[in-house]
Design a protein around this motif. Structure first.
Motif, mmCIF file in Angstrom:
data_model
loop_
_atom_site.group_PDB
_atom_site.id
_atom_site.type_symbol
_atom_site.label_atom_id
_atom_site.label_comp_id
_atom_site.label_asym_id
_atom_site.label_seq_id
_atom_site.Cartn_x
_atom_site.Cartn_y
_atom_site.Cartn_z
ATOM 1 N N LEU A 96 72.638 -10.676 -74.468
ATOM 2 C CA LEU A 96 73.128 -9.937 -75.630
ATOM 3 C C LEU A 96 73.451 -10.896 -76.772
ATOM 4 C CD1 LEU A 96 75.260 -7.299 -73.715
ATOM 5 C CD2 LEU A 96 73.166 -6.868 -75.011
ATOM 6 N N ALA A 97 74.015 -12.060 -76.435
ATOM 7 C CA ALA A 97 74.298 -13.041 -77.485
ATOM 8 C C ALA A 97 72.999 -13.540 -78.112
ATOM 9 C CB ALA A 97 75.095 -14.202 -76.900
ATOM 10 N N ALA A 98 71.983 -13.761 -77.267
ATOM 11 C CA ALA A 98 70.721 -14.297 -77.782
ATOM 12 C C ALA A 98 70.045 -13.321 -78.748
ATOM 13 C CB ALA A 98 69.774 -14.623 -76.627
ATOM 14 N N VAL A 99 70.123 -12.041 -78.476
ATOM 15 C CA VAL A 99 69.460 -11.077 -79.368
ATOM 16 C C VAL A 99 70.315 -10.786 -80.594
ATOM 17 C CG1 VAL A 99 68.050 -10.051 -77.567
ATOM 18 C CG2 VAL A 99 70.282 -9.041 -78.086
ATOM 19 N N SER B 61 66.882 -5.580 -77.403
ATOM 20 C CA SER B 61 66.121 -6.344 -78.387
ATOM 21 C C SER B 61 65.373 -5.403 -79.333
ATOM 22 C CB SER B 61 65.145 -7.255 -77.637
ATOM 23 O OG SER B 61 64.406 -8.035 -78.523
ATOM 24 N N PHE B 62 64.731 -4.371 -78.788
ATOM 25 C CA PHE B 62 64.057 -3.399 -79.652
ATOM 26 C C PHE B 62 65.070 -2.695 -80.563
ATOM 27 C CE2 PHE B 62 60.039 -3.400 -77.121
ATOM 28 C CZ PHE B 62 59.157 -3.417 -78.182
ATOM 29 N N GLN B 140 56.723 -8.824 -74.589
ATOM 30 C CA GLN B 140 57.091 -10.037 -73.862
ATOM 31 C C GLN B 140 56.004 -11.101 -74.024
ATOM 32 O OE1 GLN B 140 60.020 -10.690 -72.006
ATOM 33 N NE2 GLN B 140 59.201 -12.774 -71.935
ATOM 34 N N SER B 141 54.751 -10.693 -73.917
ATOM 35 C CA SER B 141 53.649 -11.641 -74.116
ATOM 36 C C SER B 141 53.709 -12.263 -75.497
ATOM 37 C CB SER B 141 52.306 -10.902 -73.991
ATOM 38 O OG SER B 141 51.856 -10.905 -72.686
ATOM 39 N N LEU B 142 53.925 -11.440 -76.499
ATOM 40 C CA LEU B 142 53.908 -11.956 -77.867
ATOM 41 C C LEU B 142 55.093 -12.884 -78.135
ATOM 42 C CD1 LEU B 142 52.688 -8.747 -79.726
ATOM 43 C CD2 LEU B 142 51.501 -10.961 -79.658
ATOM 44 N N GLY B 290 62.372 -12.730 -79.371
ATOM 45 C CA GLY B 290 61.982 -11.360 -79.036
ATOM 46 C C GLY B 290 62.352 -10.371 -80.123
ATOM 47 N N VAL B 291 63.501 -10.558 -80.744
ATOM 48 C CA VAL B 291 63.913 -9.644 -81.807
ATOM 49 C C VAL B 291 62.934 -9.705 -82.972
ATOM 50 C CG1 VAL B 291 65.713 -9.144 -83.504
ATOM 51 C CG2 VAL B 291 66.347 -9.756 -81.164
ATOM 52 N N PHE B 292 62.521 -10.934 -83.341
ATOM 53 C CA PHE B 292 61.682 -11.082 -84.534
ATOM 54 C C PHE B 292 60.255 -10.625 -84.277
ATOM 55 C CE2 PHE B 292 65.167 -14.177 -84.722
ATOM 56 C CZ PHE B 292 65.838 -13.626 -85.799
ATOM 57 N N ILE B 293 59.726 -10.914 -83.072
ATOM 58 C CA ILE B 293 58.364 -10.458 -82.789
ATOM 59 C C ILE B 293 58.338 -8.928 -82.730
ATOM 60 C CG2 ILE B 293 58.242 -10.344 -80.239
ATOM 61 C CD1 ILE B 293 55.679 -12.149 -82.380
#
Lengths: 311, 311, 311
Positions: A96-99, B61-62, B140-142, B290-293
């Motif tokens: 959660l911190a990472a996102v 993340s989404f 996840q791949s991206l 992951g957030v940015f992709i």
């Protein structure tokens, strides 16, 4: 622009970490929020509420406190999380911190679950304990203190009775300690089996009928049916008559004395159902104050963590 | 105002639909978002995340990606939905589209569940696959590709080992294919029973001790306990010694080589617990990217669907 | 600034409380919202949706209606609430009101659950019934009326057939009453065992083959598998042939006649699957209108409660 208050905490997990001055500063700040003070955010701040135990009032109260401060609240459902795949709480928080989540409010059934989350450089988040096992529930303690302070203008010389399920209550232990520190005189009542002699250092145990006429505050605790194994043999009417705040007992209270309850209430057990909305009852006011004290707590840990986002 | 990028997709459900140029464009756009680029919305855009399988990191993340783009995220709890009354996934999506939801992010246990949702004129929504059964997991791949690209500046000549539960991993198959397309050299390791000979076309299988010194990336896969039937006989310590990234093996890696893991991690199984936060580990950076992709993916499908809402 | 409309309600729990003029005013207001009218809030207004029964379309539709009006929607998951600790619905609502929630939208399995919530001075909230047991579902009724009104320009002389599970439908009873009040002619069809003679006062029962050529609206009800005990013996194909809207029957409908269904649809039972997206079908339009009628309902109860927040 708000001058940095004196209550900054890197995390707020236990009442024991808070000295009298900090408790008073948090109450003072909560009263400012109650009277309309608003916080300014310089960028979006994301919060996640991780409630691994059921709750309506605490969960909703934190969520509204977060939104009133302008935070963005991210949905977290423990049943649908990776915790069910065996992920540790630490790794969930790391995720959660990472996102981008900057505030974690956690309720968990494990006592002191937060120990493994504190002082972790890899976890740049602000943390508030919303209840740990049979440990503590600091936001409930603080809203209780705020409600008493608001009603009586202070604590010195005030007589406060804590009545009921003392051994199973997350908030009783915190409250007896902080009330003593704040200068109040503490009394206890309820079934002796639910009383622990170590409470003697904080106050005196008395039958409810000897207490009800002298105290300023009757703080009734919830019978935690879900934590008792012998629930089936528990006689609610008998408990009410022997240990509860009946209508007859309430009538003997001092004119200005108040009734408090952390909720959810077992109506007709801890107290007579008709007392819930009586003028003496601070039940609704406690819940109302809960939003503002949580705003003060959240501001305190966000400032204490210096992660930015606050003007 | 942003010039329309080259990556517009009507839906983003499989890595196979993405050519090298599109993968690179998505990574480039994600890096722009990471450096502060913001999207402008001309009207509210509603998103719903339908996670029929448990997830913390992908779901959160989404959700944060959506909010950073300014989208409004609508609560969807599959357990409380009409799916439990036997409604088809198509009809659920039809409902969400009708009430105004414009982006659907779906994770579902059925392989290629999205087939029935594509090319449906009655479904004017953008669709992203967040994981289908034992199929794919394109976001996840991206994010893996983005993390490698960011670390090494490109893929040509890079040696990447994919290690572990190759047969049960949604992301292993996608990654071996896209890594080959991008010019990297792929290696495999892990239990032979979890290796399929059809992977031979993408790279070479080697014992981990022959790999660990030569590769630039050790991509460790999660042991999917929840997908194995013979879980009770699985010996975690033995797995770790034979196939996992132990501290000793990690010490033999090239100076600049990195460790990756899609999470959630079984600490002490796929990799030694102490490696999770080692300087070599990109675990936290993968989640951050992951957030940015996902922001780039969402922008791409929203533009590809030409439903409006984006400046 | 919007002139106060004529439809203010302190609560909206039953169609029986609404006279013809109010129904028409709500439909009119919903059409204004559909054409882009926006509401102005003078301060944040918090809403909570308490769905104790499963729902996708009603829950999501209310949530989007709330957000389009600018309300802040607070997460409420009944499974994770204190209701599971035995808290009464009244006390849960008291809690939500105390922490600042001003609109409660409730679906509950108990008939007329809302009786204990009305006329409670301690509960300063606006209340909308989103479905009570086998009682009513006013927002569904109103969106049905809006869809008919939009299609035909009025109700006078219109012939409407309500077909199917009349006894178990929350919406059938409301619709027959309001349709009669609005001047339409009501017919019924479906299994006789699911028909109650008290419906005679609202219209005539006829076999579907005698109805299908004469009526303007075929309102098909969902077979409520989850409310039938003898589900295992229910023959879907036989039901479809005898009581459902087959393709052959649909072909015999009047040129301008429409098909309605409240959803979720049992495809191939109440109606042939191919009819769901036929030009005759108003299924998607009903769901679309649902958002706008709910906006009108919410505005009405918020204004009726005079709690502030609306310009």
């Amino acid at each position: 622009m708000i001058a940095e208050p004196l209550t900054c905490q890197p995390a707020l997990v236990s009442m024991r970490d808070l000295d009298v001055r900090t408790v008073e500063a948090l109450i003072h700040r909560a009263e400012e929020f109650k009277h309309g003070t608003e916080l300014e955010l310089t960028e979006p701040v994301y919060a996640a509420n991780l409630f691994f135990e059921n709750s309506t009032r605490t969960h909703t109260s934190f969520e509204i406190a977060e939104r009133r401060l302008g935070l963005s609240v991210v949905d977290f459902n423990p049943q649908a999380s990776s915790v069910s795949k065996g992920e540790t709480l630490y790794d969930t928080c790391l995720t959660l911190a990472a996102v981008g989540v900057r505030l974690l409010v956690i309720r968990h059934s494990q006592d002191a679950y937060y120990q493994e989350l504190l002082h972790q450089p890899a976890l740049p988040v602000a943390l508030i304990n919303a209840g740990d096992g049979s440990g503590e529930h600091p936001s409930q303690s603080l809203l209780d203190m705020m409600t008493i302070s608001e009603t009586f203008g202070g604590f010195a010389g005030l007589k406060v009775a804590i009545v009921g399920d003392l051994n199973h209550s997350r908030v009783a232990r915190s409250n007896m300690e902080v009330l003593q520190k704040l200068g109040a005189q503490v009394y206890f009542s309820g079934p002796e089996a639910w009383y622990d002699n170590q409470f003697d250092q904080f106050g005196q145990y008395l039958p409810i009928d000897e207490l009800v006429e002298q105290v300023d505050v009757m703080m009734m605790l919830r019978v935690q049916h879900e934590r008792h194994n012998d629930d089936s043999t528990f006689d609610q009417a008998a408990y009410h008559q022997q240990y509860g705040l009946t209508l007859a007992r309430a009538a003997r209270m001092k004119p200005e004395a108040i009734i408090m309850h952390p909720g959810p209430i077992n109506r007709g057990v801890e107290l007579a159902s008709d007392l819930v909305e009586s003028p003496r009852s601070k039940f609704v006011e406690q819940m109302r104050n809960g939003v503002f004290i949580r705003m003060a707590m959240i501001e305190s840990v966000l400032r204490g963590n210096r992660l930015g986002g606050l003007a």
